[in-house]
Design a protein around this motif. Sequence first.
Motif, PDB file in Angstrom:
ATOM      1  N   GLY A   1       6.724  25.394  -1.421  1.00  0.00           N
ATOM      2  CA  GLY A   1       8.221  25.383  -1.355  1.00  0.00           C
ATOM      3  C   GLY A   1       8.827  25.305  -2.903  1.00  0.00           C
ATOM      4  O   GLY A   1      10.085  25.408  -2.812  1.00  0.00           O
ATOM      5  N   MET A   2       7.994  24.835  -4.182  1.00  0.00           N
ATOM      6  CA  MET A   2       8.822  25.036  -5.389  1.00  0.00           C
ATOM      7  C   MET A   2       9.393  26.177  -5.840  1.00  0.00           C
ATOM      8  O   MET A   2       8.728  27.360  -5.677  1.00  0.00           O
ATOM      9  N   PRO A   3      10.587  26.157  -6.346  1.00  0.00           N
ATOM     10  CA  PRO A   3      11.135  27.372  -6.792  1.00  0.00           C
ATOM     11  C   PRO A   3      10.369  27.524  -8.218  1.00  0.00           C
ATOM     12  O   PRO A   3       9.823  26.417  -8.811  1.00  0.00           O
TER      13      PRO A   3
ATOM     14  N   PRO B   1       0.876  -1.080   0.128  1.00  0.00           N
ATOM     15  CA  PRO B   1      -0.028  -0.121  -0.063  1.00  0.00           C
ATOM     16  C   PRO B   1       0.984   1.280  -0.070  1.00  0.00           C
ATOM     17  O   PRO B   1       1.919   1.495   0.942  1.00  0.00           O
ATOM     18  N   ILE B   2       0.411   2.111  -0.954  1.00  0.00           N
ATOM     19  CA  ILE B   2       1.320   3.376  -1.001  1.00  0.00           C
ATOM     20  C   ILE B   2       0.392   4.602  -0.831  1.00  0.00           C
ATOM     21  O   ILE B   2      -1.076   4.657  -1.239  1.00  0.00           O
ATOM     22  N   LEU B   3       0.578   5.519   0.250  1.00  0.00           N
ATOM     23  CA  LEU B   3      -0.017   6.783   0.515  1.00  0.00           C
ATOM     24  C   LEU B   3       0.823   7.914  -0.061  1.00  0.00           C
ATOM     25  O   LEU B   3       1.966   8.038   0.306  1.00  0.00           O
ATOM     26  N   ALA B   4       0.461   8.490  -1.074  1.00  0.00           N
ATOM     27  CA  ALA B   4       0.915   9.432  -1.803  1.00  0.00           C
ATOM     28  C   ALA B   4       0.738  10.727  -1.444  1.00  0.00           C
ATOM     29  O   ALA B   4      -0.169  11.216  -1.503  1.00  0.00           O
ATOM     30  N   VAL B   5       1.920  11.726  -1.295  1.00  0.00           N
ATOM     31  CA  VAL B   5       1.789  13.068  -1.010  1.00  0.00           C
ATOM     32  C   VAL B   5       2.785  13.707  -2.321  1.00  0.00           C
ATOM     33  O   VAL B   5       3.789  13.738  -2.093  1.00  0.00           O
ATOM     34  N   PRO B   6       2.096  14.402  -3.314  1.00  0.00           N
ATOM     35  CA  PRO B   6       2.710  15.052  -4.121  1.00  0.00           C
ATOM     36  C   PRO B   6       3.390  16.311  -3.492  1.00  0.00           C
ATOM     37  O   PRO B   6       2.700  17.051  -2.691  1.00  0.00           O
ATOM     38  N   THR B   7       4.622  16.815  -4.246  1.00  0.00           N
ATOM     39  CA  THR B   7       5.219  17.967  -3.722  1.00  0.00           C
ATOM     40  C   THR B   7       5.282  19.183  -4.937  1.00  0.00           C
ATOM     41  O   THR B   7       6.041  20.094  -4.888  1.00  0.00           O
ATOM     42  N   THR B   8       5.039  18.396  -6.237  1.00  0.00           N
ATOM     43  CA  THR B   8       5.162  19.434  -7.433  1.00  0.00           C
ATOM     44  C   THR B   8       3.785  19.217  -8.115  1.00  0.00           C
ATOM     45  O   THR B   8       2.786  18.430  -7.722  1.00  0.00           O
ATOM     46  N   SER B   9       3.305  20.142  -8.797  1.00  0.00           N
ATOM     47  CA  SER B   9       2.173  20.586  -9.586  1.00  0.00           C
ATOM     48  C   SER B   9       2.314  19.866 -10.829  1.00  0.00           C
ATOM     49  O   SER B   9       2.044  20.940 -11.703  1.00  0.00           O
TER      50      SER B   9
ATOM     51  N   SER C   1       1.234  30.625 -10.284  1.00  0.00           N
ATOM     52  CA  SER C   1       1.908  29.682  -9.776  1.00  0.00           C
ATOM     53  C   SER C   1       3.439  29.676  -9.903  1.00  0.00           C
ATOM     54  O   SER C   1       4.061  29.742  -8.882  1.00  0.00           O
ATOM     55  N   VAL C   2       3.745  30.016 -11.089  1.00  0.00           N
ATOM     56  CA  VAL C   2       5.186  30.460 -11.071  1.00  0.00           C
ATOM     57  C   VAL C   2       5.674  31.425 -10.444  1.00  0.00           C
ATOM     58  O   VAL C   2       6.964  31.636  -9.921  1.00  0.00           O
ATOM     59  N   LYS C   3       4.920  32.464 -10.136  1.00  0.00           N
ATOM     60  CA  LYS C   3       5.144  33.510  -9.317  1.00  0.00           C
ATOM     61  C   LYS C   3       5.130  33.297  -8.183  1.00  0.00           C
ATOM     62  O   LYS C   3       5.428  34.261  -6.811  1.00  0.00           O
ATOM     63  N   GLY C   4       4.708  32.307  -7.349  1.00  0.00           N
ATOM     64  CA  GLY C   4       4.626  31.877  -6.322  1.00  0.00           C
ATOM     65  C   GLY C   4       3.248  32.182  -5.550  1.00  0.00           C
ATOM     66  O   GLY C   4       3.103  31.962  -4.335  1.00  0.00           O
TER      67      GLY C   4
ATOM     68  N   ALA D   1       8.078  24.744 -10.855  1.00  0.00           N
ATOM     69  CA  ALA D   1       6.654  25.123 -10.880  1.00  0.00           C
ATOM     70  C   ALA D   1       6.354  25.362 -12.344  1.00  0.00           C
ATOM     71  O   ALA D   1       5.335  24.830 -12.982  1.00  0.00           O
ATOM     72  N   ALA D   2       7.312  25.986 -13.090  1.00  0.00           N
ATOM     73  CA  ALA D   2       6.939  26.075 -14.501  1.00  0.00           C
ATOM     74  C   ALA D   2       7.029  24.708 -15.192  1.00  0.00           C
ATOM     75  O   ALA D   2       6.219  24.472 -16.009  1.00  0.00           O
TER      76      ALA D   2
END
Length: 383
Positions: free
Chosen positions: A183-185, A133-141, A231-234, A189-190
């Motif tokens: 936290g993505m630079p 079983p995997i519980l997934a937490v993405p950190t990028t979009s 998003s790219v501008k934060g 994000a781009a």
Amino acid sequence: MTNRMILNETSYHGKGAILSIPTEIKTRRYKRVAVVTDKSLMELGIATKVTSILEASGIAFKVYDGIVPNPTIQNVKDGVEFIKNYNADAIVAIGGGSPQDTAKAIGIIIANPEFNDVLSLEGVANTRNPSLPILAVPTTSGTAAEVTINYVITDEGEHRKFVCVDPHDIPLVAFVDSDMMMGMPSSLAAATGMDAMTHAIEGYITNGAWEMTDMLHIRAIEIIGRSLRDSVKGGEKGREEMALAQYIAGMGFSNVGLGLVHGMAHPLSAWYNIPHGVACAALLPTVMKYNKEFTGEKYRDIAIALKADGAENMPLEEVRDAACDAIVQLSKDVGIPSTISELGVKESDLPQIAEDALRDVCTPGNPRKTTAKEIVELYQKLM
């Protein structure tokens, strides 16, 4: 014709979604959790947002943070040994595509040890058992790996990436929390955002597309078109909307496939270690133009979703160009490289890279049939 949809059993969306992780773990009675992530996410305090919650909830866990960008066969094998030694009964995967893909391969091999060479997982592997079983937490979009049945591993010895497609690998639960993406630079994000756009557009025009996935993909295109620049501008709103849009795109393309952009991007990443999202983003406008005459009215829908002026009433040829132009402009606005030579690609390598692209599992989904010669020409346009 029968169409199939495979999605997570459960998914949480919005700020604070990760607070539900302990409840899911305890409800499912997992006792020992392996956290799969990378060192930079630990050092930046992003992955520790989750490990702190686990610790505060009294959940036993151990961290495997050896994941590298474009994860390798050895990465997977090391992870399998780590989890065997710890005797974990579930994985919490934290990160972008690299940790998520590695966790999928690890989880599949733990449950199906006959595939422990990793290479035999390429394509559609005949696994018998669902992943650990995997519980997934993405950190990028962008990658949507938390909701797909696909993962990609790098074979360093052969300078290639191979795609694995397996319904048994989909994470059981996804926690799509925009706070994990703040936290993505801007560059990440781009790149990941344009990867999500590529998923949505390729999923919309791929040979396997149908009404339900069309609904998902066109909505994802609309949200990404209005949100990626912010998003790219934060921007907080932009990051939150992109978190949702990339997941929606993943719901679709995971079930119908992709096309030539991904087929051409995978060997670029394998040969030059170019981040996958950057490779896709650089290729997308050119491949869209290559495909445009084989897409019926779908580019009109894309142009309308991207708010191209007058798209509803333009002649078909013009509206196809308008859709392509909108993507070119979006790429420029978020700083995507306009040539692949900027990414270190050598023209002398193109014939072999094109052969790899032609054999890629994503390429047959492209609406226009292609050849190695035409793929070389597409790469050359971007040099």
